[in-house]
Design a protein around this motif. Structure first.
Motif, PDB file in Angstrom:
ATOM      1  N   CYS A  92      17.679  53.842  37.603  1.00  0.00           N
ATOM      2  CA  CYS A  92      18.822  53.762  38.522  1.00  0.00           C
ATOM      3  C   CYS A  92      18.340  53.159  39.845  1.00  0.00           C
ATOM      4  CB  CYS A  92      19.404  55.147  38.791  1.00  0.00           C
ATOM      5  SG  CYS A  92      20.160  55.896  37.342  1.00  0.00           S
TER       6      CYS A  92
ATOM      7  N   CYS B 233      20.239  59.096  42.623  1.00  0.00           N
ATOM      8  CA  CYS B 233      21.495  58.748  41.946  1.00  0.00           C
ATOM      9  C   CYS B 233      22.061  59.965  41.217  1.00  0.00           C
ATOM     10  CB  CYS B 233      21.222  57.624  40.949  1.00  0.00           C
ATOM     11  SG  CYS B 233      22.686  57.049  40.098  1.00  0.00           S
TER      12      CYS B 233
ATOM     13  N   HIS C 148      24.547  59.565  39.158  1.00  0.00           N
ATOM     14  CA  HIS C 148      25.137  58.929  37.972  1.00  0.00           C
ATOM     15  C   HIS C 148      26.648  59.111  37.956  1.00  0.00           C
ATOM     16  CE1 HIS C 148      20.933  59.399  37.269  1.00  0.00           C
ATOM     17  NE2 HIS C 148      21.029  60.656  36.879  1.00  0.00           N
TER      18      HIS C 148
ATOM     19  N   CYS D 158      23.650  52.062  38.394  1.00  0.00           N
ATOM     20  CA  CYS D 158      23.291  53.300  37.696  1.00  0.00           C
ATOM     21  C   CYS D 158      22.972  52.999  36.228  1.00  0.00           C
ATOM     22  CB  CYS D 158      24.425  54.320  37.782  1.00  0.00           C
ATOM     23  SG  CYS D 158      24.106  55.774  36.787  1.00  0.00           S
TER      24      CYS D 158
HETATM   25 ZN   LIG Z   1      22.289  56.834  37.957  1.00  0.00          ZN
END
Ligand SMILES: [Zn+2]
Ligand SMILES: Nc1nc2c(ncn2[C@@H]2O[C@H](COP(=O)(O)OP(=O)(O)OP(=O)(O)O)[C@@H](O)[C@H]2O)c(=O)[nH]1
Ligand SMILES: [Mg+2]
Length: 359
Positions: free
Chosen positions: A284, A289, A291, A297
């Motif tokens: 990522c 992150c 997500h 991502c």
């Molecule tokens: Zn991510």
């Protein structure tokens, strides 16, 4: 009974050395029934309890003897029962958080080499539940083996589909597809259970753990629950965990079905079970992150590209939340319980003249 057939080895031998030659003996817990225990030892089967001193000094439920534990005991000269003085260091343990609010750890089985995670190839089949079992089992330091039982009830195309699905999440763990109704089907379990090796059967109620135990023993020992009986009184759900020595060598612990398997501290296990997702996340763009809506991502794009199942990602998130919640709760409640316990001990000391004399 020779100690080796009960799983005794140099690890326990070394831990027992400081106690040897003082009228103290090693024994392995076979059954626990509230505060009473059945021990297997060179002296055969003995019933016993922990000593008063042990009970007074022990800190936390998880330090009491559990099925599979090696303990140091003495034969009471009066009633010939066992008085348990110590629990030898565990090589591995399988535990769960005690049902309810107290974040107490309950050891389900100790010194287990192999955890057989049993799932039925009937209505019990659930890939997400298996993922949870795998995560918890990784915490135990026991090796896991997945057992898909009741293959006789599963039509062939579905059977292959299930086996494939399970293999895709098993990450190298052995998968045994079997029917406990066929004696020859337990052969792969026998081959995992060499002399002195301890296995535990884990899984929901009714998946066939006791039927498998009986096949391994070559006789009916554990009462098997008849699924067709709707009357609760007629059902033979296994009442307690029990350690049994198999005629081929090897040792098995049959357990009652787990109604809830609350993870104790599954963090490490989580990383192992979902290392594909964690691997993805290293790609990522942002290190933190979540997500969700972040650009670049890798987890999102794997889901969009079809290389990561959204359900798998969801169960990863769910487990992560559960573990986080558990950690927070353990930290705050552990402090409070410590205080309560100290206070209780102080009161006991104050009110018990016998103990006061000893101080
Ligand atoms: Zn991510
Ligand atoms: N058709 C079929 N029935 C099975 C199989 N294994 C077990 N059974 C049946 O499933 C029911 C439950 O089996 P048990 O061995 O008592 O299940 P358990 O996992 O020990 O259950 P708990 O003790 O409640 O945790 C019994 O009626 C068994 O005869 C199998 O491979 N095929
Ligand atoms: Mg049973």
């Amino acid at each position: 009974m020779k100690l080796e057939t009960l799983g005794w080895n140099i690890f326990f031998e070394a831990r027992f050395t400081p106690y040897s030659g003082k009228g103290l003996l090693p024994g392995r817990i076979s059954i626990q029934h509230k505060d009473r225990y059945v021990l297997l030892s060179e002296q055969g089967e003995v019933n016993g309890k922990v000593s008063g001193k042990f009970r007074f000094e022990v800190k936390g439920l998880h330090n009491f003897p559990a099925v599979g534990d090696w303990v140091v005991f003495e034969i009471d000269s009066g009633d010939q029962s066992a008085v348990i003085h110590h629990v030898l260091e565990r090589r591995s343990k399988f535990s769960r958080k005690v049902a309810g609010d107290r974040p107490d750890e309950q050891v389900l089985a100790a010194n287990v080499d192999i955890a057989f995670l049993v799932m039925g190839l009937d209505g019990n089949y659930n890939l997400r539940r298996l993922e949870r079992y795998l995560t918890a089992a990784r915490e135990s330091e026991a090796q896991s083996v997945i057992v898909l039982n009741k293959s006789d009830l599963c039509p062939r195309p579905f059977l292959e589909e299930c086996a494939q699905e399970v293999l895709s999440i098993a990450q190298g763990i052995d998968v045994i597809v079997m029917s406990a109704l066929r004696t020859e089907d337990v052969a792969p379990l026998h081959s995992h259970l060499a002399p002195g090796i301890t296995g535990v059967l884990l899984g929901s109620s009714g998946v066939g753990k006791s039927t498998i135990t009986n096949q391994l023993l070559g006789m009916e020992h554990s009462k098997v629950q008849a699924v067709r009986e709707t009357d609760n009184h007629g059902r033979h759900t296994t009442p307690h965990r029990e350690l049994l020595v198999l005629p081929h060598g090897g040792i098995i612990i049959d357990t009652p079905g787990l109604r809830e398997l609350q993870l104790w501290s599954g963090e490490d296990g989580l990383h192992d079970s979902f290392d594909d997702i964690e691997e993805l996340a290293t790609n990522c763009r942002f290190r933190d992150c979540r997500h969700e809506a972040e650009p670049g991502c890798a987890v999102k794009s794997a889901m969009q590209g079809g290389t990561l199942e959204p359900e798998r990602y969801e169960s990863y998130q769910k487990l992560q939340r559960e573990i986080q919640f558990q950690i927070t709760k353990n930290n705050s409640t552990a402090k409070r319980l410590e205080k309560e316990r100290d206070k209780k001990k102080a009161n006991q000391l104050k009110n018990n003249p016998h103990n006061r004399d000893k101080q």
